[in-house]
Design a protein around this motif. Structure first.
Motif, PDB file in Angstrom:
ATOM      1  N   ALA A 103      23.539   6.943  60.381  1.00 45.63           N
ATOM      2  CA  ALA A 103      24.819   6.957  60.568  1.00 45.63           C
ATOM      3  C   ALA A 103      25.103   7.444  61.851  1.00 45.63           C
ATOM      4  CB  ALA A 103      25.232   8.138  59.614  1.00 45.63           C
ATOM      5  N   ARG A 104      24.327   7.427  62.774  1.00 38.53           N
ATOM      6  CA  ARG A 104      24.516   8.200  64.210  1.00 38.53           C
ATOM      7  C   ARG A 104      25.396   7.260  64.965  1.00 38.53           C
ATOM      8  NH1 ARG A 104      21.754  12.129  66.227  1.00 38.53           N
ATOM      9  NH2 ARG A 104      20.016  11.602  64.915  1.00 38.53           N
ATOM     10  N   SER A 105      25.506   6.010  64.909  1.00 36.20           N
ATOM     11  CA  SER A 105      26.254   5.120  65.802  1.00 36.20           C
ATOM     12  C   SER A 105      27.630   4.937  65.166  1.00 36.20           C
ATOM     13  CB  SER A 105      25.854   3.848  65.701  1.00 36.20           C
ATOM     14  OG  SER A 105      25.687   3.139  64.602  1.00 36.20           O
ATOM     15  N   TYR A 106      28.070   5.315  63.869  1.00 37.02           N
ATOM     16  CA  TYR A 106      29.352   5.304  63.328  1.00 37.02           C
ATOM     17  C   TYR A 106      30.309   6.433  63.904  1.00 37.02           C
ATOM     18  CZ  TYR A 106      26.775   1.757  60.757  1.00 37.02           C
ATOM     19  OH  TYR A 106      25.990   0.600  60.599  1.00 37.02           O
ATOM     20  N   GLU A 107      31.496   5.829  64.160  1.00 38.31           N
ATOM     21  CA  GLU A 107      32.519   7.032  64.712  1.00 38.31           C
ATOM     22  C   GLU A 107      33.008   7.873  63.497  1.00 38.31           C
ATOM     23  OE1 GLU A 107      36.641   7.424  67.541  1.00 38.31           O
ATOM     24  OE2 GLU A 107      35.262   5.777  67.821  1.00 38.31           O
ATOM     25  N   LYS A 108      33.746   6.999  62.614  1.00 36.29           N
ATOM     26  CA  LYS A 108      34.422   7.550  61.592  1.00 36.29           C
ATOM     27  C   LYS A 108      33.580   7.411  60.169  1.00 36.29           C
ATOM     28  CE  LYS A 108      38.954   8.727  59.258  1.00 36.29           C
ATOM     29  NZ  LYS A 108      40.250   8.441  59.417  1.00 36.29           N
ATOM     30  N   VAL A 109      33.107   8.492  59.546  1.00 35.75           N
ATOM     31  CA  VAL A 109      32.114   8.436  58.473  1.00 35.75           C
ATOM     32  C   VAL A 109      33.107   9.008  57.305  1.00 35.75           C
ATOM     33  CG1 VAL A 109      30.110   9.172  57.190  1.00 35.75           C
ATOM     34  CG2 VAL A 109      29.985   8.594  59.682  1.00 35.75           C
ATOM     35  N   GLY A 110      32.871   8.468  56.177  1.00 33.13           N
ATOM     36  CA  GLY A 110      33.424   9.102  54.671  1.00 33.13           C
ATOM     37  C   GLY A 110      32.032   9.542  53.974  1.00 33.13           C
ATOM     38  N   LEU A 111      32.531  10.689  53.353  1.00 35.25           N
ATOM     39  CA  LEU A 111      31.755  11.422  52.589  1.00 35.25           C
ATOM     40  C   LEU A 111      32.062  12.012  51.300  1.00 35.25           C
ATOM     41  CD1 LEU A 111      28.728  12.341  53.775  1.00 35.25           C
ATOM     42  CD2 LEU A 111      29.756  14.800  53.877  1.00 35.25           C
ATOM     43  N   GLU A 112      31.251  12.290  50.333  1.00 38.68           N
ATOM     44  CA  GLU A 112      31.770  12.503  48.984  1.00 38.68           C
ATOM     45  C   GLU A 112      32.091  14.050  48.982  1.00 38.68           C
ATOM     46  OE1 GLU A 112      28.425  10.091  46.586  1.00 38.68           O
ATOM     47  OE2 GLU A 112      28.015  11.412  48.229  1.00 38.68           O
ATOM     48  N   LEU A 113      33.252  14.370  49.703  1.00 38.91           N
ATOM     49  CA  LEU A 113      33.471  15.780  49.630  1.00 38.91           C
ATOM     50  C   LEU A 113      34.253  16.210  48.653  1.00 38.91           C
ATOM     51  CD1 LEU A 113      35.120  15.591  53.268  1.00 38.91           C
ATOM     52  CD2 LEU A 113      32.753  16.299  52.716  1.00 38.91           C
ATOM     53  N   SER A 114      34.854  15.553  47.514  1.00 40.84           N
ATOM     54  CA  SER A 114      35.426  16.334  46.513  1.00 40.84           C
ATOM     55  C   SER A 114      35.044  15.764  44.988  1.00 40.84           C
ATOM     56  CB  SER A 114      36.881  16.337  46.730  1.00 40.84           C
ATOM     57  OG  SER A 114      37.234  14.813  46.845  1.00 40.84           O
ATOM     58  N   LEU A 115      33.737  15.388  45.253  1.00 42.27           N
ATOM     59  CA  LEU A 115      33.099  14.802  44.075  1.00 42.27           C
ATOM     60  C   LEU A 115      33.193  15.739  42.670  1.00 42.27           C
ATOM     61  CD1 LEU A 115      31.840  11.867  43.241  1.00 42.27           C
ATOM     62  CD2 LEU A 115      29.889  13.004  43.503  1.00 42.27           C
ATOM     63  N   GLY A 116      33.844  15.658  41.681  1.00 45.58           N
ATOM     64  CA  GLY A 116      33.955  16.412  40.593  1.00 45.58           C
ATOM     65  C   GLY A 116      32.668  16.378  39.527  1.00 45.58           C
ATOM     66  N   THR A 117      32.245  15.141  39.499  1.00 51.07           N
ATOM     67  CA  THR A 117      31.062  14.881  38.398  1.00 51.07           C
ATOM     68  C   THR A 117      30.303  13.749  39.072  1.00 51.07           C
ATOM     69  OG1 THR A 117      32.211  13.242  37.150  1.00 51.07           O
ATOM     70  CG2 THR A 117      32.208  15.741  36.341  1.00 51.07           C
ATOM     71  N   GLN A 118      29.092  13.436  38.507  1.00 56.40           N
ATOM     72  CA  GLN A 118      28.107  12.576  38.974  1.00 56.40           C
ATOM     73  C   GLN A 118      27.304  12.206  38.013  1.00 56.40           C
ATOM     74  OE1 GLN A 118      26.522  14.335  42.426  1.00 56.40           O
ATOM     75  NE2 GLN A 118      24.643  14.462  41.420  1.00 56.40           N
ATOM     76  N   ALA A 119      26.949  10.994  37.821  1.00 56.94           N
ATOM     77  CA  ALA A 119      25.593  10.422  36.959  1.00 56.94           C
ATOM     78  C   ALA A 119      24.530  11.020  37.261  1.00 56.94           C
ATOM     79  CB  ALA A 119      25.516   8.903  36.820  1.00 56.94           C
ATOM     80  N   SER A 120      23.647  11.264  36.431  1.00 56.47           N
ATOM     81  CA  SER A 120      22.128  11.377  36.547  1.00 56.47           C
ATOM     82  C   SER A 120      21.276  10.348  37.280  1.00 56.47           C
ATOM     83  CB  SER A 120      21.432  12.029  35.320  1.00 56.47           C
ATOM     84  OG  SER A 120      21.980  12.842  34.472  1.00 56.47           O
ATOM     85  N   ASP A 121      20.256  11.044  38.025  1.00 57.87           N
ATOM     86  CA  ASP A 121      19.324   9.871  38.154  1.00 57.87           C
ATOM     87  C   ASP A 121      18.328   9.328  37.129  1.00 57.87           C
ATOM     88  OD1 ASP A 121      18.303  12.936  39.935  1.00 57.87           O
ATOM     89  OD2 ASP A 121      17.237  12.241  38.097  1.00 57.87           O
ATOM     90  N   ARG A 122      17.450   8.600  37.346  1.00 63.70           N
ATOM     91  CA  ARG A 122      16.518   8.339  36.348  1.00 63.70           C
ATOM     92  C   ARG A 122      15.686   9.325  35.379  1.00 63.70           C
ATOM     93  NH1 ARG A 122      13.219   2.896  37.718  1.00 63.70           N
ATOM     94  NH2 ARG A 122      13.400   3.967  39.874  1.00 63.70           N
TER      95      ARG A 122
END
Length: 383
Positions: A103-122
């Motif tokens: 991500a180093r070359s990108y100026e404006k990056v979006g992140l999951e800053l307010s994720l309430g829930t997420q699915a599980s991995d396998r």
């Protein structure tokens, strides 16, 4: 199976990124990694950098190289060691460094800053969570959670196809249970009947599902209530056994509540079923493009109150389904938003009696131009 790249989905995400001026998304939640790369990781050591222009980068551990090669839509895959004798930190530290580099070359990056829930991995049993170190690594990041929710709310043709498979497996497992359920069987045994079919028969389903996993809550007769675990109570004769069930087929989900009665259904439940089916039908008639999500909640709760069940149910009555079993949009009176063509919604009115017992009905519906399409073949009424 390996699915072809879903360009309609990825282009929608990139269009939303352009609206918000984001150069790249950095995601780590397993369902967002799956959504953007088609890679469903094993243990949460995975991440993706998804640029507005150019190919995304998938970061995963070396033992997952074959899975990434077989399933990921991006050929740019960075592999980090699960164990490195020259770097004794945990693997997620190496994942983070690889993500920062990508991500180093990108100026404006979006992140999951307010994720309430997420699915599980396998691996499922230990869903991944975020640490302060992860967020601190991107101090200027924008919150991309709402953007991802907007994108994911509208399903592409491929996503619907994948969800149909999950719905088919759930329905077939319920047909299996309906033929085998007996009074006196423990609720946990009834749950195991359903879950074993999902995993055993659903894995490899029609040659299109690599891994199917089932999750359930099962209650019978007076054991029916909300927010309680499956127990060892016996299956009741002439009363419903309620199956609150979820199937995950290669990362795409369905969410149902189905009922089976061994014997002749007690008239009290027949009366309650009529109430719920009436409210359910009016709710589905409401579910057309442009309709209010808040009003859907009002319609169901006021309908139940008018039938003698004020304050019911204690659980939400509608939500999105997709790469999670419960995802935006949610229907509640304090919220906003409209129902849109292409959404898949779980609609689930329920009413419960003091001391135990009651009913819930639930299925998943694709919102089409002319109204909702039920995705499960298993009936909402009793067999």
């Amino acid at each position: 199976m390996s699915w072809p790249r879903d360009d309609a989905k990825l282009e929608r995400v990139q269009a939303l990124m352009a609206e918000e001026g984001l150069d790249a998304l950095v995601v780590r939640a397993p369902d967002n990694v799956l959504y953007l790369t088609n890679f469903w990781g094993m243990k949460g050591y995975d991440a993706a950098v998804f640029p507005r222009e150019g190919p995304p980068v998938l970061i995963t551990i070396e033992p997952s190289a074959a899975d990434a090669a077989a399933n990921a839509w991006t050929t740019d895959v960075v592999l980090v060691p699960g164990y490195d004798p020259d770097d004794l930190r945990p693997p997620i530290s190496r994942t983070l460094e690889a993500v920062q580099e990508a991500a180093r070359s990108y100026e404006k990056v979006g992140l999951e800053l307010s994720l309430g829930t997420q699915a599980s991995d396998r691996m499922v049993g230990e869903p991944t969570t975020f640490t302060k170190t992860w967020f601190d690594a991107f101090p200027q990041a924008a919150d991309a959670t709402a953007l991802l929710a907007r994108a994911r709310a509208i399903k592409t043709e491929q996503e619907v196809q994948r969800m149909r498979l999950a719905n088919e497996i759930a329905s077939a497992a319920m047909e299996h249970v309906a033929a085998e359920l007996r009074p006196g069987m423990k609720e946990s045994e009834a749950a195991a009947l359903w879950q074993s079919f999902v995993h055993g028969e659903g894995t490899g389903w029609k040659g299109q599902v690599e891994l199917a996993l089932g999750f359930s809550l099962v209650w019978s007769g007076p054991g029916i209530r909300t927010f309680t675990a499956t127990g060892h109570r016996p299956v009741s004769k002439d009363e419903p056994t309620l199956f609150e069930i979820w199937v995950c087929a290669d990362g795409y989900w369905c969410d149902h509540t189905k009922n089976v009665c061994p014997g002749t259904l007690d008239p009290r439940y027949d009366e309650l079923l009529d109430v719920l089916l009436d409210v359910y039908g009016r709710a589905l008639e409401h579910c057309r493009p442009g309709a209010s999500l808040a009003e859907l909640d009002v319609l169901i709760r006021e309908g139940l109150a008018a039938a003698g069940y004020p304050g019911q149910p204690s659980h939400p009555i509608a939500h999105g389904v997709g790469a999670r079993a419960h995802e935006p949009p949610y229907a509640h009176q304090a919220g906003t938003g409209t129902i849109e063509e292409g959404m898949v919604l779980a609609i689930e009115p329920g009413a419960y009696w003091e001391g135990g017992g009651g009913l819930r009905i639930e299925d998943n519906f694709l919102i089409a131009a002319k109204g909702p399409e039920k995705l499960s073949s298993y009936p909402d009424d009793f067999r």
